[in-house]
Scaffold this motif. Structure first.
Motif, PDB file in Angstrom:
ATOM      1  N   GLY A 199      29.328  32.175  40.658  1.00  0.00           N
ATOM      2  CA  GLY A 199      29.515  33.434  39.961  1.00  0.00           C
ATOM      3  C   GLY A 199      28.505  34.480  40.385  1.00  0.00           C
ATOM      4  N   ALA A 200      27.277  34.052  40.661  1.00  0.00           N
ATOM      5  CA  ALA A 200      26.196  34.989  40.992  1.00  0.00           C
ATOM      6  C   ALA A 200      26.383  35.656  42.343  1.00  0.00           C
ATOM      7  CB  ALA A 200      24.850  34.259  40.958  1.00  0.00           C
ATOM      8  N   ILE A 201      27.200  35.080  43.208  1.00  0.00           N
ATOM      9  CA  ILE A 201      27.392  35.678  44.524  1.00  0.00           C
ATOM     10  C   ILE A 201      28.418  36.810  44.496  1.00  0.00           C
ATOM     11  CG2 ILE A 201      26.755  33.545  45.713  1.00  0.00           C
ATOM     12  CD1 ILE A 201      29.703  33.088  46.326  1.00  0.00           C
ATOM     13  N   GLY A 202      29.028  37.051  43.336  1.00  0.00           N
ATOM     14  CA  GLY A 202      30.064  38.075  43.224  1.00  0.00           C
ATOM     15  C   GLY A 202      29.668  39.438  43.748  1.00  0.00           C
ATOM     16  N   PRO A 203      28.491  39.987  43.355  1.00  0.00           N
ATOM     17  CA  PRO A 203      28.104  41.304  43.876  1.00  0.00           C
ATOM     18  C   PRO A 203      27.967  41.335  45.394  1.00  0.00           C
ATOM     19  CG  PRO A 203      26.805  40.761  41.938  1.00  0.00           C
ATOM     20  CD  PRO A 203      27.581  39.520  42.304  1.00  0.00           C
ATOM     21  N   GLN A 243      30.541  54.051  45.401  1.00  0.00           N
ATOM     22  CA  GLN A 243      30.115  52.708  45.811  1.00  0.00           C
ATOM     23  C   GLN A 243      29.827  51.821  44.604  1.00  0.00           C
ATOM     24  OE1 GLN A 243      27.238  52.470  48.952  1.00  0.00           O
ATOM     25  NE2 GLN A 243      28.313  53.948  50.243  1.00  0.00           N
ATOM     26  N   LEU A 244      29.263  52.399  43.558  1.00  0.00           N
ATOM     27  CA  LEU A 244      29.020  51.632  42.336  1.00  0.00           C
ATOM     28  C   LEU A 244      30.329  51.107  41.770  1.00  0.00           C
ATOM     29  CD1 LEU A 244      27.087  50.728  40.040  1.00  0.00           C
ATOM     30  CD2 LEU A 244      27.473  52.967  38.979  1.00  0.00           C
ATOM     31  N   LEU A 245      31.344  51.961  41.710  1.00  0.00           N
ATOM     32  CA  LEU A 245      32.648  51.553  41.181  1.00  0.00           C
ATOM     33  C   LEU A 245      33.294  50.493  42.060  1.00  0.00           C
ATOM     34  CD1 LEU A 245      34.957  51.904  39.163  1.00  0.00           C
ATOM     35  CD2 LEU A 245      35.826  53.773  40.580  1.00  0.00           C
ATOM     36  N   LEU A 246      33.205  50.656  43.377  1.00  0.00           N
ATOM     37  CA  LEU A 246      33.824  49.688  44.289  1.00  0.00           C
ATOM     38  C   LEU A 246      33.180  48.309  44.158  1.00  0.00           C
ATOM     39  CD1 LEU A 246      34.310  51.820  47.536  1.00  0.00           C
ATOM     40  CD2 LEU A 246      36.094  50.947  46.014  1.00  0.00           C
ATOM     41  N   ILE A 247      31.848  48.268  44.086  1.00  0.00           N
ATOM     42  CA  ILE A 247      31.177  46.968  43.939  1.00  0.00           C
ATOM     43  C   ILE A 247      31.578  46.317  42.627  1.00  0.00           C
ATOM     44  CG2 ILE A 247      28.954  45.760  43.860  1.00  0.00           C
ATOM     45  CD1 ILE A 247      27.755  48.139  45.406  1.00  0.00           C
ATOM     46  N   LEU A 289      34.379  46.791  40.865  1.00  0.00           N
ATOM     47  CA  LEU A 289      35.785  46.375  40.887  1.00  0.00           C
ATOM     48  C   LEU A 289      35.978  45.081  41.666  1.00  0.00           C
ATOM     49  CD1 LEU A 289      37.627  49.783  41.396  1.00  0.00           C
ATOM     50  CD2 LEU A 289      37.836  48.260  39.410  1.00  0.00           C
ATOM     51  N   ILE A 290      35.360  44.990  42.834  1.00  0.00           N
ATOM     52  CA  ILE A 290      35.524  43.784  43.655  1.00  0.00           C
ATOM     53  C   ILE A 290      34.876  42.581  42.973  1.00  0.00           C
ATOM     54  CG2 ILE A 290      34.969  42.714  45.875  1.00  0.00           C
ATOM     55  CD1 ILE A 290      35.087  45.610  47.050  1.00  0.00           C
ATOM     56  N   ASP A 291      33.670  42.778  42.452  1.00  0.00           N
ATOM     57  CA  ASP A 291      32.993  41.690  41.752  1.00  0.00           C
ATOM     58  C   ASP A 291      33.789  41.244  40.540  1.00  0.00           C
ATOM     59  OD1 ASP A 291      30.597  40.028  40.796  1.00  0.00           O
ATOM     60  OD2 ASP A 291      30.808  41.466  39.155  1.00  0.00           O
ATOM     61  N   ASP A 292      34.350  42.204  39.799  1.00  0.00           N
ATOM     62  CA  ASP A 292      35.057  41.864  38.565  1.00  0.00           C
ATOM     63  C   ASP A 292      36.383  41.180  38.845  1.00  0.00           C
ATOM     64  OD1 ASP A 292      34.574  42.045  35.732  1.00  0.00           O
ATOM     65  OD2 ASP A 292      36.349  43.321  35.604  1.00  0.00           O
ATOM     66  N   LEU A 293      37.082  41.585  39.913  1.00  0.00           N
ATOM     67  CA  LEU A 293      38.315  40.889  40.289  1.00  0.00           C
ATOM     68  C   LEU A 293      37.988  39.471  40.727  1.00  0.00           C
ATOM     69  CD1 LEU A 293      41.322  40.719  40.876  1.00  0.00           C
ATOM     70  CD2 LEU A 293      40.880  41.764  43.122  1.00  0.00           C
ATOM     71  N   TYR A 294      36.934  39.323  41.515  1.00  0.00           N
ATOM     72  CA  TYR A 294      36.492  37.983  41.916  1.00  0.00           C
ATOM     73  C   TYR A 294      36.169  37.143  40.683  1.00  0.00           C
ATOM     74  CZ  TYR A 294      33.206  34.356  43.418  1.00  0.00           C
ATOM     75  OH  TYR A 294      32.545  33.157  43.596  1.00  0.00           O
ATOM     76  N   PHE A 295      35.440  37.744  39.720  1.00  0.00           N
ATOM     77  CA  PHE A 295      35.081  37.009  38.512  1.00  0.00           C
ATOM     78  C   PHE A 295      36.319  36.597  37.742  1.00  0.00           C
ATOM     79  CE2 PHE A 295      34.250  36.697  33.989  1.00  0.00           C
ATOM     80  CZ  PHE A 295      33.185  35.816  33.962  1.00  0.00           C
ATOM     81  N   TYR A 296      37.287  37.496  37.617  1.00  0.00           N
ATOM     82  CA  TYR A 296      38.504  37.162  36.869  1.00  0.00           C
ATOM     83  C   TYR A 296      39.214  35.958  37.495  1.00  0.00           C
ATOM     84  CZ  TYR A 296      43.139  37.109  34.958  1.00  0.00           C
ATOM     85  OH  TYR A 296      44.300  36.678  34.360  1.00  0.00           O
ATOM     86  N   LEU A 297      39.449  36.029  38.804  1.00  0.00           N
ATOM     87  CA  LEU A 297      40.168  34.951  39.484  1.00  0.00           C
ATOM     88  C   LEU A 297      39.394  33.645  39.418  1.00  0.00           C
ATOM     89  CD1 LEU A 297      41.383  36.975  42.600  1.00  0.00           C
ATOM     90  CD2 LEU A 297      42.736  36.320  40.596  1.00  0.00           C
ATOM     91  N   TYR A 298      38.098  33.748  39.619  1.00  0.00           N
ATOM     92  CA  TYR A 298      37.229  32.571  39.584  1.00  0.00           C
ATOM     93  C   TYR A 298      37.189  31.974  38.181  1.00  0.00           C
ATOM     94  CZ  TYR A 298      32.713  30.087  39.603  1.00  0.00           C
ATOM     95  OH  TYR A 298      31.716  29.163  39.463  1.00  0.00           O
ATOM     96  N   HIS A 299      37.043  32.831  37.167  1.00  0.00           N
ATOM     97  CA  HIS A 299      36.949  32.380  35.783  1.00  0.00           C
ATOM     98  C   HIS A 299      38.248  31.727  35.325  1.00  0.00           C
ATOM     99  CE1 HIS A 299      35.961  33.532  31.330  1.00  0.00           C
ATOM    100  NE2 HIS A 299      35.819  32.234  31.556  1.00  0.00           N
ATOM    101  N   ILE A 312      29.725  39.453  47.446  1.00  0.00           N
ATOM    102  CA  ILE A 312      31.088  39.477  47.967  1.00  0.00           C
ATOM    103  C   ILE A 312      31.588  40.912  47.982  1.00  0.00           C
ATOM    104  CG2 ILE A 312      33.482  38.811  47.475  1.00  0.00           C
ATOM    105  CD1 ILE A 312      32.409  36.145  46.457  1.00  0.00           C
ATOM    106  N   GLY A 313      31.240  41.658  46.913  1.00  0.00           N
ATOM    107  CA  GLY A 313      31.573  43.075  46.869  1.00  0.00           C
ATOM    108  C   GLY A 313      30.978  43.826  48.041  1.00  0.00           C
ATOM    109  N   LEU A 314      29.705  43.560  48.350  1.00  0.00           N
ATOM    110  CA  LEU A 314      29.051  44.207  49.491  1.00  0.00           C
ATOM    111  C   LEU A 314      29.763  43.861  50.798  1.00  0.00           C
ATOM    112  CD1 LEU A 314      25.203  43.833  48.834  1.00  0.00           C
ATOM    113  CD2 LEU A 314      26.700  45.744  48.266  1.00  0.00           C
ATOM    114  N   ALA A 315      30.120  42.600  50.952  1.00  0.00           N
ATOM    115  CA  ALA A 315      30.755  42.155  52.192  1.00  0.00           C
ATOM    116  C   ALA A 315      32.111  42.826  52.394  1.00  0.00           C
ATOM    117  CB  ALA A 315      30.911  40.637  52.175  1.00  0.00           C
TER     118      ALA A 315
END
Length: 235
Positions: free
Chosen positions: A147-151, A93-97, A99-109, A153-156
């Motif tokens: 940006g702060a909502i990324g984690p 679960q740590l890895l999944l959160i 990965l999703i947060d980091d992909l979101y950050f990349y696209l957003y950034h 989004i991972g949970l969702a």
């Protein structure tokens, strides 16, 4: 373990405050001592007056971060699992959160570097061409909020497939995420240990982004830049 929503919120806020306190201490060491100067990637002098002029916006964004943490835990409380997880569940679960947060950050950034968004929003953060730790949060408030909502989004996303998400994986993620952001904005050379981790987002990787003002949009995992062809390796 039975943890009420108020206690869960309190622990979340405590984690965020503690990691940012570490960041402020790290920043003060760079500004007011010579202990780390010989490890700086960019040898130019950083003037402490500049940081303290930026501090009001940094503190406002810290308030936004805490607010997102409070509201997020409140909204997601019913899908959080407060039991002690097995190591396998915790790591997965740590890895999944992450990965999703980091992909979101990349696209957003990367989107923030388009002409309109850069001019009106992201340009604030890039006033730091030679950043120091707490300047990770020196951004336009709208940029920081999104940006702060990324984690969360991972949970969702994970909640679509997994009924309950372990709170300890989430708490570990936000602590490591904050500490990593402080590290990659420190301008201090990465250790040999972290540099040896495959696809780990080092300080050098992100410092190059600030000095070049393009490329290296990833944060935690640099393979996003390799996948999307935005990696830069030379200053």
């Amino acid at each position: 373990m039975d943890i009420g929503v108020n206690q869960a919120i309190l622990i979340t806020v405590s984690i965020l405050l503690t990691t940012n306190l570490i960041g402020y201490i790290y920043t003060a060491l760079i500004l007011h001592t010579d202990l780390i100067n010989d490890q700086r990637i960019q040898p130019k002098k950083y003037f402490s007056r500049r940081f303290y002029q930026r501090l009001p916006l940094i503190l406002f964004n810290l308030f936004l971060l805490l607010s997102v943490g409070v509201v997020g835990v409140y909204l997601f409380y019913d899908i959080l699992d407060f039991s002690i997880p097995t190591l396998g569940v915790f790591l997965l679960q740590l890895l999944l959160i992450f990965l999703i947060d980091d992909l979101y950050f990349y696209l957003y950034h990367s989107a923030l570097h388009t002409k309109f968004l850069y001019k009106h929003i992201h340009k604030t953060h890039h006033r730091s061409t030679m950043p120091i730790p707490m300047e990770y949060i020196f951004t336009h408030p709208l940029e920081w909020f999104l940006g702060a909502i990324g984690p969360f989004i991972g949970l969702a996303v994970i909640a679509i497939f997994i009924p309950q998400i372990n709170i300890y994986a989430f708490w570990t993620m936000i602590a490591l995420r904050n500490l990593h952001e402080l590290d990659i904005h420190s301008g201090v050379k990465s250790s040999k240990a972290t540099s040896a981790i495959p696809f780990y987002g080092t300080t050098e990787h992100h410092d190059l982004h600030h000095s070049r003002n393009k490329g290296n949009y990833a944060s935690t995992f640099t393979f996003w830049d390799k996948i999307f062809g935005t990696e830069i390796t030379k200053r």
